[in-house]
Scaffold this active site. Structure first.
Site, mmCIF file in Angstrom:
data_model
loop_
_atom_site.group_PDB
_atom_site.id
_atom_site.type_symbol
_atom_site.label_atom_id
_atom_site.label_comp_id
_atom_site.label_asym_id
_atom_site.label_seq_id
_atom_site.Cartn_x
_atom_site.Cartn_y
_atom_site.Cartn_z
ATOM 1 N N TYR A 1 0.828 -1.212 0.000
ATOM 2 C CA TYR A 1 0.000 0.000 0.000
ATOM 3 C C TYR A 1 0.861 1.260 0.000
ATOM 4 O O TYR A 1 0.540 2.246 0.672
ATOM 5 C CB TYR A 1 -0.957 -0.001 1.207
ATOM 6 C CG TYR A 1 -1.737 -1.281 1.308
ATOM 7 C CD1 TYR A 1 -2.714 -1.584 0.364
ATOM 8 C CD2 TYR A 1 -1.462 -2.219 2.296
ATOM 9 C CE1 TYR A 1 -3.412 -2.774 0.415
ATOM 10 C CE2 TYR A 1 -2.154 -3.416 2.361
ATOM 11 C CZ TYR A 1 -3.127 -3.690 1.416
ATOM 12 O OH TYR A 1 -3.810 -4.863 1.461
ATOM 13 N N TYR B 1 -13.311 -7.069 3.760
ATOM 14 C CA TYR B 1 -11.999 -7.160 3.112
ATOM 15 C C TYR B 1 -11.694 -8.645 2.914
ATOM 16 O O TYR B 1 -11.811 -9.444 3.845
ATOM 17 C CB TYR B 1 -10.899 -6.509 3.971
ATOM 18 C CG TYR B 1 -9.526 -6.679 3.339
ATOM 19 C CD1 TYR B 1 -9.133 -5.850 2.293
ATOM 20 C CD2 TYR B 1 -8.675 -7.695 3.746
ATOM 21 C CE1 TYR B 1 -7.899 -6.031 1.678
ATOM 22 C CE2 TYR B 1 -7.436 -7.878 3.135
ATOM 23 C CZ TYR B 1 -7.058 -7.040 2.105
ATOM 24 O OH TYR B 1 -5.844 -7.229 1.490
#
Ligand code: PLP
Length: 448
Positions: A36, A168
């Site tokens: 990320y 998620y």
């Protein structure tokens, strides 16, 4: 063919001398893409030199600390802590036999024992075990099982998935399509990700009375889309990386009923919740629900090696076998990796041979006591604990750098995100370190 070859002796190979932290970070910045993160990176990571028990040892001090208590268990996985003698012994023993061998046409004891074990401890009749390399791949496999099941039964139109918002399930393609549409950045992939069916996020609160309107909403959403739905996939009881929210097990029972009533498969993603984290061995046990397919990963190997699995019932396996293509067309190179399977077996031995329930409760009680103070802090909306998971929710987006700095100053490793500071420490964390984690969460909430 000779039955042995002469291999170089260990003395002929010596490990490279350690890099000094400055040089290491310079190479890291230049070459290493972190999760990320942009490339080149903008935030400097801490360099971990080694880890033992519940402590990470840094290569150089950060904010006055050389050792940090790990509040993250390496993203839910290191439930027994680091450098554990039993897991080390299992890895060493297996290394002496073989670290890997292909799984097509071959099998071996570590994988067979692990599959049998997983089938035995899982809810209901989840008997068939597909071993794979990571949680995201386990979700891909679970989705493939469900889609292929309906194709095999002559119902290819049942190809979509339903989930609820706030979830998620990983970062590969099918899992991304069922991540929360906002948090999962669906807009970045619009037009390319499969378009799935989303129900509203489940109302928060593990102990909250189930909301009748939401139960109806779940039933209606399944019913409305049943003809095109292959499966419903959700995280049971805890929505993890999608927002760290707990919900009532009643919603899982409602999904099971709706799926049964309308001919839809149910997949429970236990990758984060499995192996005791929520206070039950699997979160499905809170609801007394048996899914058709279940995914596990993360703590499966005690955080030592990457391994995950998709388990399914005989109904699903037999359905697939009845089709024109009776095989499951999936076979990762490192499927069933013996080293990971041997360590997973030892990790399950460790977990199940102790009173893991009491340990999880002890960690949860420590977090609850330490976080009681958090509720009164400015900017804090709520502090909640379930099993060995603690969450402090803020009324603003957390300043990750400031919150991380505050935690490190307090001697703890945390990784806050979005509007929260959270922890899920190893189950072996001593009481004084649990207290330290909770205090660091309060400091991070105050300064983040
Ligand atoms: C519920 C859930 N599913 C799937 C995944 C993906 O697992 P992995 O990161 O091993 O691919 C995660 C990872 O955080 C998860 O929490």
């Amino acid at each position: 063919m000779p039955d042995s070859v002469t291999l170089p002796q260990p003395a002929a190979w010596t490990p490279a001398p350690p890099l000094d932290p400055e040089a290491l970070l310079a190479l890291d910045r230049r070459h290493v893409w972190h999760p990320y993160a942009p490339m080149p990176g903008t935030a400097e990571p801490l360099v971990v030199e080694s880890a033992s028990g519940v402590r990470l040892r840094l290569a150089r001090p950060a904010h006055g600390q050389r050792e940090l208590v790990d509040g993250m268990a390496s993203w839910w996985s290191a439930v027994h802590g680091y450098n554990h003698p039993v897991l080390n012994a299992a890895a060493g023993d297996q290394l002496g036999r073989m670290s890997h061998v292909m799984f097509g046409g071959l099998t071996h004891e570590p994988a067979v024992r692990l599959a049998e074990r997983l089938a035995r401890i899982s809810p209901g009749d989840l008997e068939h075990v597909f071993l794979c390399d990571s949680g995201s791949v386990a979700v891909e496999v679970a989705v493939k099982m469900c889609l292929q099941y309906w194709r095999s039964l002559g119902r290819p139109e049942k190809h979509r998935l339903m989930t609820w918002r706030g979830g998620y399930h990983g970062d590969t393609w099918q899992p991304m399509s069922v991540c929360d549409p906002e948090g999962g950045m669906h807009h970045l992939w619009s037009g390319t990700l499969p378009v799935q069916v989303f129900a509203e996020a489940p109302p928060s609160g593990f102990d909250a009375e189930p909301d009748p309107a939401y139960l109806t909403h779940l039933h209606e959403t399944v019913a409305r889309h049943a003809d095109e739905l292959a499966a419903v996939i959700v995280e049971p009881v805890v929505q993890g990386a999608g927002g760290m929210r707990f919900h009532s097990p009643a919603y899982l029972r409602a999904l099971r009923e709706a799926c049964d009533a309308h001919g839809v498969l149910l997949v429970l993603d236990e990758i984060a919740t499995g192996f005791g984290r929520t206070g039950e061995l699997f979160a499905a046990h809170h609801a007394g629900v048996v899914p058709d397919v279940m995914c596990v990963g993360k703590a499966l190997t005690g955080g030592y090696l990457s391994m995950a699995a998709a388990l399914c019932t005989p109904r699903v396996a037999e359905g697939i076998a009845r089709g024109p293509v009776p095989v499951l067309a999936h076979g990762p190179t490192f499927m069933g990796n013996p080293l990971a399977a041997a360590v997973a077996g030892a990790s399950l031995d460790l977990l199940l041979s102790q009173d893991w329930r009491a340990e999880v409760r002890r960690v949860g009680d420590g977090l609850r006591a330490g976080l009681a103070r958090a509720a009164g802090l400015p900017g804090v909306v709520e502090a909640s604990v379930l099993g060995a998971i603690g969450v402090v929710r803020l009324d603003h987006e957390v300043d990750v750098a400031a919150a991380t700095r505050a935690a490190v100053r307090a001697g703890v490793w945390l990784r806050p995100f979005r509007d929260m500071v959270y922890a899920m420490p190893p189950y072996v964390t001593p009481d004084e370190d649990v207290a330290r984690i909770a205090a660091a969460m309060c400091a991070a909430a105050r300064e983040g």
